[in-house]
Design a protein around this motif. Structure first.
Motif, PDB file in Angstrom:
ATOM      1  N   TRP A  98      -6.495 -15.716  -0.751  1.00 52.85           N
ATOM      2  CA  TRP A  98      -5.827 -15.192   0.151  1.00 52.85           C
ATOM      3  C   TRP A  98      -4.553 -14.722   0.045  1.00 52.85           C
ATOM      4  CZ3 TRP A  98      -7.442 -15.010   5.297  1.00 52.85           C
ATOM      5  CH2 TRP A  98      -8.762 -15.543   5.497  1.00 52.85           C
ATOM      6  N   LYS A  99      -4.198 -13.702   0.302  1.00 56.97           N
ATOM      7  CA  LYS A  99      -2.897 -13.044   0.579  1.00 56.97           C
ATOM      8  C   LYS A  99      -2.551 -12.496   1.663  1.00 56.97           C
ATOM      9  CE  LYS A  99      -3.478 -11.878  -4.298  1.00 56.97           C
ATOM     10  NZ  LYS A  99      -3.427 -10.730  -5.107  1.00 56.97           N
ATOM     11  N   TRP A 100      -1.092 -12.125   1.810  1.00 59.17           N
ATOM     12  CA  TRP A 100      -0.789 -11.473   3.111  1.00 59.17           C
ATOM     13  C   TRP A 100      -0.045 -10.192   2.638  1.00 59.17           C
ATOM     14  CZ3 TRP A 100       4.049  -9.629   4.125  1.00 59.17           C
ATOM     15  CH2 TRP A 100       5.245 -10.208   3.391  1.00 59.17           C
ATOM     16  N   GLU A 101      -0.260  -9.038   3.421  1.00 55.50           N
ATOM     17  CA  GLU A 101       0.285  -7.649   3.045  1.00 55.50           C
ATOM     18  C   GLU A 101       0.593  -7.278   4.259  1.00 55.50           C
ATOM     19  OE1 GLU A 101      -3.956  -5.274   2.779  1.00 55.50           O
ATOM     20  OE2 GLU A 101      -2.986  -6.346   0.747  1.00 55.50           O
ATOM     21  N   TYR A 102       1.655  -6.216   4.109  1.00 60.86           N
ATOM     22  CA  TYR A 102       2.067  -5.435   5.311  1.00 60.86           C
ATOM     23  C   TYR A 102       0.755  -4.376   5.647  1.00 60.86           C
ATOM     24  CZ  TYR A 102       6.779  -7.337   4.765  1.00 60.86           C
ATOM     25  OH  TYR A 102       7.919  -7.947   4.698  1.00 60.86           O
ATOM     26  N   ALA A 103       0.659  -3.966   6.779  1.00 60.11           N
ATOM     27  CA  ALA A 103      -0.095  -2.949   7.338  1.00 60.11           C
ATOM     28  C   ALA A 103       0.442  -2.015   8.175  1.00 60.11           C
ATOM     29  CB  ALA A 103      -1.477  -3.485   8.043  1.00 60.11           C
ATOM     30  N   PHE A 104      -0.403  -0.646   8.410  1.00 59.32           N
ATOM     31  CA  PHE A 104       0.355   0.348   9.049  1.00 59.32           C
ATOM     32  C   PHE A 104       1.902   0.344   8.926  1.00 59.32           C
ATOM     33  CE2 PHE A 104      -3.074  -2.265  11.546  1.00 59.32           C
ATOM     34  CZ  PHE A 104      -4.280  -1.326  11.206  1.00 59.32           C
ATOM     35  N   GLY A 105       2.442   0.419   9.886  1.00 55.74           N
ATOM     36  CA  GLY A 105       4.120   0.782  10.044  1.00 55.74           C
ATOM     37  C   GLY A 105       4.939  -0.249   9.491  1.00 55.74           C
ATOM     38  N   ALA A 106       4.176  -1.324   9.573  1.00 61.66           N
ATOM     39  CA  ALA A 106       4.969  -2.563   9.271  1.00 61.66           C
ATOM     40  C   ALA A 106       6.022  -2.423   8.108  1.00 61.66           C
ATOM     41  CB  ALA A 106       4.310  -3.809   9.446  1.00 61.66           C
ATOM     42  N   GLU A 107       5.259  -2.037   6.948  1.00 68.74           N
ATOM     43  CA  GLU A 107       5.756  -1.717   5.532  1.00 68.74           C
ATOM     44  C   GLU A 107       7.126  -0.877   5.810  1.00 68.74           C
ATOM     45  OE1 GLU A 107       4.724  -0.922   0.933  1.00 68.74           O
ATOM     46  OE2 GLU A 107       3.450  -0.384   2.593  1.00 68.74           O
ATOM     47  N   ASP A 108       7.323   0.212   6.647  1.00 69.82           N
ATOM     48  CA  ASP A 108       8.101   0.998   6.780  1.00 69.82           C
ATOM     49  C   ASP A 108       9.332   0.291   7.519  1.00 69.82           C
ATOM     50  OD1 ASP A 108       7.430   3.253   5.312  1.00 69.82           O
ATOM     51  OD2 ASP A 108       6.401   4.085   7.294  1.00 69.82           O
ATOM     52  N   ALA A 109       8.875  -0.576   8.467  1.00 69.12           N
ATOM     53  CA  ALA A 109       9.830  -1.156   9.250  1.00 69.12           C
ATOM     54  C   ALA A 109      10.464  -2.490   8.360  1.00 69.12           C
ATOM     55  CB  ALA A 109       9.138  -1.943  10.468  1.00 69.12           C
TER      56      ALA A 109
END
Length: 85
Positions: A3-14
């Motif tokens: 298990w891991k977490w990651e940014y998706a969609f525009g959240a990485e830019d934010a």
């Protein structure tokens, strides 16, 4: 895979535009979500049902939305809202 977490969609830019202390709070909560999802869904890859409902978590200065994808063993941070507090 674990298990891991990651940014998706525009959240990485934010995530690039918010203060470091706010981002650290988001990442700590995302780590907690990963631990909880891993404990709840021990055999994630064998999961055959629906994924849990998306959610939001309030942290100091704002909140973020997330989605748990069990078969992928991922927690996706899908949006970040910083209120500037």
């Amino acid at each position: 895979m674990s298990w891991k977490w990651e940014y998706a969609f525009g959240a990485e830019d934010a995530a690039r535009t918010v203060p470091a202390d706010f981002l650290a709070a988001v990442e700590r909560k995302a780590d907690e979500l990963v631990r909880a999802a891993e404990a709840l869904h021990i055999h994630g890859h064998a999961h055959e049902g629906f994924d849990p409902k998306a959610g939001e978590i309030i942290v100091r200065g704002g909140w973020f939305g997330y989605q748990v994808v069990v078969r992928s063993e991922r927690v996706h941070v899908v949006h970040i809202t910083y209120l500037g507090c």
